[in-house]
Enzyme design. Structure first.
Site, PDB file in Angstrom:
ATOM      1  N   LYS A   1      -6.760  -7.929  -1.206  1.00  0.00           N
ATOM      2  CA  LYS A   1      -6.064  -8.125   0.077  1.00  0.00           C
ATOM      3  C   LYS A   1      -6.997  -8.541   1.215  1.00  0.00           C
ATOM      4  CE  LYS A   1      -1.965  -5.235  -0.494  1.00  0.00           C
ATOM      5  NZ  LYS A   1      -1.165  -4.172   0.135  1.00  0.00           N
TER       6      LYS A   1
ATOM      7  N   ASP B   1       3.584  -5.627   4.895  1.00  0.00           N
ATOM      8  CA  ASP B   1       3.644  -4.186   4.633  1.00  0.00           C
ATOM      9  C   ASP B   1       4.103  -3.406   5.868  1.00  0.00           C
ATOM     10  OD1 ASP B   1       2.841  -4.299   1.972  1.00  0.00           O
ATOM     11  OD2 ASP B   1       0.709  -4.150   2.462  1.00  0.00           O
TER      12      ASP B   1
END
Ligand code: ATR
Length: 286
Positions: free
Chosen positions: A71, A107
């Site tokens: 990420k 997210d």
């Protein structure tokens, strides 16, 4: 630019990725909307991250999701990173806009949508977040942006301090640190209305573990959101229900971060019911 009638591909870059439920969720959504789109699992070892990201452009994928451990590693290979992804320090979604690769993070948005769907509006509320990894960063960012007051605790305090420092200026007040100790956490829980477990504690195979210091009691006024979704019913959520408090499981955030990515890739509203059913089915059969 794509060939007439040609399939469009998206996928998940990570290592490992075999356990992911994202293909089930997204492919069900593509089918439901009659889109000739396909979501693939793309296992990528760390040394190949750059090639994999360049491959999105070369192979004309519409985008990708990105998971652990890539990420942060994908960032140098992108053309642009959104302010949200930059603040969180992680990209979980890449969009290919005519060859320009944009890094996004869904997210935080997924966490907020799930929390609100569960009937909890964070604006003006006090929340305690446990954890200081990538998930905690997204949650703290989301809560601060939504106007909540955030308390933060983590087993390794140095990481909590680093997270709090990284979030300076995101909300009107920075996150306040709570020592990861019984009395300090207990006192904080008496004043907050939301507890979020953003650690991996309680996940299979260590399902008897609880992310709180030994001896902490959950007050009945709390909403407890455990981001762990394997198992769906964690020990923390069982203790929450036993205490008369309100449990919120981690499936909602998983669903909504996917739905937000789906919407950005396709431009269509996500068929939430279809995605939720596919996700729940995939979780049951794993
Ligand atoms: P992610 O990006 O998924 O959040 P991570 O960066 O590895 O993953 O962070 C995992 C989080 O779970 C951290 O907050 C970690 O605490 P430390 O910073 O002290 O390592 C927490 N965690 C993992 N195992 C733990 C355990 N057994 N007890 C307490 N906290 C734990």
């Amino acid at each position: 630019m794509s060939e007439q009638g040609a399939p469009t591909y998206v996928g998940l870059i990570g290592w490992p990725v075999a356990h992911s439920r994202s293909p089930a969720m997204h492919n069900a959504a593509f089918r439901a909307l009659g889109l000739n789109w396909h979501y693939l699992l793309l296992p990528v070892v760390p040394e190949d991250v750059g090639d994999a990201v360049r491959g999105i452009r070369a192979l004309r994928f519409a985008g990708c999701n990105v998971t652990v451990p890539h990420k942060q590693a994908v960032v140098p290979f992108l053309d642009e990173v959104s302010p949200t992804a930059r603040a969180i320090g992680a990209v979980n979604t890449i969009l290919n806009r005519d060859g320009r690769l944009m890094g996004e993070n869904t997210d935080a948005e997924g966490f907020l949508r799930a929390l609100r769907e569960a009937g909890f509006e964070p604006r003006g509320q006090q929340a305690l977040v446990i954890g200081a990894g990538g998930a905690a960063r997204a949650v703290v960012y989301a809560l601060l942006r939504a106007g909540a007051n955030v308390w933060l605790t983590n087993r390794t305090q140095a990481r909590a301090i680093a997270l709090a420092e990284a979030m300076q200026g995101v909300g009107h007040t920075p996150p306040r640190l709570v020592p990861f100790a019984r009395q300090a956490v207990q006192t904080t829980l008496e004043t907050v209305s939301l507890l979020v477990n953003a650690t991996s504690v309680g996940m299979v195979p260590h399902t008897e573990a609880v992310p709180l210091p030994e001896g902490v009691r959950l007050p009945a006024h709390l909403t407890v959101n455990d981001l762990v979704y394997t198992p769906r019913q964690t020990r923390l959520l069982r203790l929450t229900a036993d205490a008369g408090a309100r449990p919120v499981d981690g499936v909602g955030m998983l669903l909504h971060q996917g739905a937000a990515a789906f919407e950005q890739w396709t431009g269509h509203p996500a068929p939430l019911d279809v995605m939720r059913a596919a996700l729940e089915d995939a979780l049951r059969h794993s």
